[in-house]
Enzyme design. Structure first.
Site, PDB file in Angstrom:
ATOM      1  N   CYS A   1     -54.371 125.826  15.388  1.00 32.35           N
ATOM      2  CA  CYS A   1     -55.504 125.221  14.681  1.00 32.35           C
ATOM      3  C   CYS A   1     -55.525 125.652  13.210  1.00 32.35           C
ATOM      4  CB  CYS A   1     -56.806 125.544  15.401  1.00 32.35           C
ATOM      5  SG  CYS A   1     -58.146 124.406  14.999  1.00 32.35           S
TER       6      CYS A   1
ATOM      7  N   HIS B   1     -56.043 124.628  21.339  1.00 28.09           N
ATOM      8  CA  HIS B   1     -56.457 125.962  21.782  1.00 28.09           C
ATOM      9  C   HIS B   1     -56.342 126.053  23.306  1.00 28.09           C
ATOM     10  CE1 HIS B   1     -58.159 127.528  18.034  1.00 28.09           C
ATOM     11  NE2 HIS B   1     -58.792 126.382  17.855  1.00 28.09           N
TER      12      HIS B   1
END
Length: 489
Positions: free
Chosen positions: A333, A430
């Protein structure tokens, strides 16, 4: 009709989240339909919900403990700090706006209706709501517009159990002092207290417990010993991050720079659970350890700010040296964005509009934009063909030549990027290390064998925690204190 009880603490990090998770598992095992609820949370560690929003990671764990999917109503107000004085406000799972700390108090009047709306919806479909407070009800300067502690408890007429933390010392003063500063109406809502994190022989605190009862007039529901399994549950507070690390053994060494706005750091928990993986959290003021096999750049709530902090530490130089030595780097991310050539914020999503050069280890560019991506995702690790799942929670798109070398397939779409040297990879997903098959395949690239079934370990730890509370808390008395809330229109 649903009943509700609220667990408030004498301060932050006294163990409220873990205790509520344990209670959720214990009462669920007794056959009750349990729902967790936290009116207001502050955390950059968030979970994506089945209804397409985000909530604090602790409430997602509590939902898991209750055997249900997380929902945005379980945490209607989430504050995600972006700077020392400002935060992004998430209301019922979606971005509501940005707010400076000095202006947030006034905004709370507008947020209480959302809090009560979510609470009332939860109450329609369960037997018991376990409400978790935030911080301390003794913060008298915040009481006037409080929605997290007594402000909520008063609005919904929910009885309260106050929990103190004996590990940090002064627990009698914590509880007696809290009673002393509350007004009469708030004080009347507290029905009992409990002590958490006791180390050693709890009988040594008998006199202290009795003295606290005498001074407050509140009964004690129990003194809970330190729970050794806490580190096996996903962490929410960044203060817990260094304690999750483990080093000194043989095997793969993963180094994680602790950037100021690091987020979704529970990505690390499945790796730290592996006996042959050493996770080292690199604190500010120290170089990145040269023994790193992999440097992992995690998520960030303020990518440009964290990029500047990384450079200020000299960690960009350490990462470049690591790559020259043949080391690997993985960016998740915000870490993925940092590894690219540039990050542009033309609309001022994270602060004043601007742009900055990235570390340049991936040939990609990122542009931030107001639309937030929130998604639960399932896919495949392309190299090994193993299945994985995770979630996306980010603002921005990343494109560039290295995206032609994806390493994941999500819903039929290749994603992520790999540098031509094969040492650097990044993606927006994630939670991928929670997938046992993927984690095993990823570790195998470094000659390591996975020895953990992560989800089974978490479930077993929640059961152990419930057993722990059944032994040391009077759960029958606590349940008897729960009352039907006032469900105002």
């Amino acid at each position: 009709m649903a009943r509700a009880i609220m667990i408030q603490g004498t301060g932050s990090n006294v163990g409220k989240s873990m205790i509520v998770a344990g209670l959720a598992r214990a009462y669920t095992r007794r056959g009750l339909a349990v729902r967790p609820f936290k009116p207001q949370n502050m955390s950059n560690n968030a979970a994506v919900t089945v209804d397409g929003g985000e909530i604090g990671r602790a409430q997602a764990l509590q939902a898991k403990a209750a055997g249900i999917a997380p929902h945005t109503d379980m945490n209607p107000v989430l504050l995600k700090p972006q700077s020392s004085t400002g935060a992004q406000i998430i209301v019922q799972g979606q971005v509501y706006g940005q707010q400076d700390a000095r202006d947030f108090g006034a905004a709370k009047d507008r947020l209480m209706p959302f809090v009560l709306e979510s609470f009332h919806r939860l109450a329609e479909g369960c037997d018991l709501i376990l409400v978790e407070g935030a911080g301390s009800p003794a913060e008298t300067n915040l009481r006037a517009r409080d929605i997290a502690n007594m402000g909520f408890a008063r609005a919904a007429d929910v009885p309260v159990v106050l929990m103190g933390d004996i590990d940090r010392g002064g627990v009698i003063a914590q509880i007696v002092g809290t009673q002393a500063v509350l007004d009469d109406a708030d004080r009347d809502l507290i029905k009992a207290f409990t002590i958490n994190k006791f180390r050693g022989d709890a009988r040594l605190f008998d006199e202290g417990r009795d003295d606290t009862c005498a001074r407050t007039g509140w009964p004690c529901l129990g003194v809970v010993p330190w729970f050794d399994g806490a580190g096996r549950l996903p962490a929410e507070d960044v203060a817990d991050l260094p304690a999750r690390a483990r080093s000194g053994g043989t095997g793969l060494t993963v180094v994680v720079p602790q950037l100021p706005r690091i987020s979704n750091f529970d990505d690390l928990d499945p790796l730290a659970a592996e006996p042959n993986v050493n996770v080292i959290i690199a604190s500010q003021g120290a170089p990145l350890p040269v023994e790193a096999d992999v440097i992992l750049l995690g998520g960030s709530k303020s990518t440009l700010s964290d990029l500047a902090a990384l450079r200020a530490e000299g960690w960009d130089i350490d990462i470049a040296a690591h790559v020259r030595r043949g080391g690997h780097v993985l960016g998740l991310c915000g870490g993925y964005q940092i590894l690219g050539n540039s990050i542009a914020d033309p609309e001022g999503i994270e602060g004043p509009p601007g742009a900055a050069a990235g570390l340049g280890h991936l040939d990609v560019e990122t542009v931030l934009h107001p639309r937030k991506t929130l998604a639960l995702s399932h896919g495949t690790h392309l190299e090994s063909g193993t299945a994985l799942s995770g979630y996306e929670i980010h603002m921005g798109d990343t494109q560039g030549p290295d995206c032609a070398y994806p390493w994941l397939d999500i819903g039929g779409t290749p994603t992520g990027a790999t540098a031509k040297n094969g040492q650097i990879q990044g993606c927006y997903l994630h939670g991928i290390f929670s997938s046992d098959a993927f984690r095993a395949a990823w570790l195998a690239q470094f000659g390591q064998t996975s020895q953990t079934t992560y989800d089974i370990q978490v479930e077993a730890t929640l059961d152990d925690l419930a057993d722990h509370l059944e032994t040391h808390l009077d759960l029958d008395a606590l349940l008897a204190l729960a009352q039907p809330p006032v469900l105002r229109a």
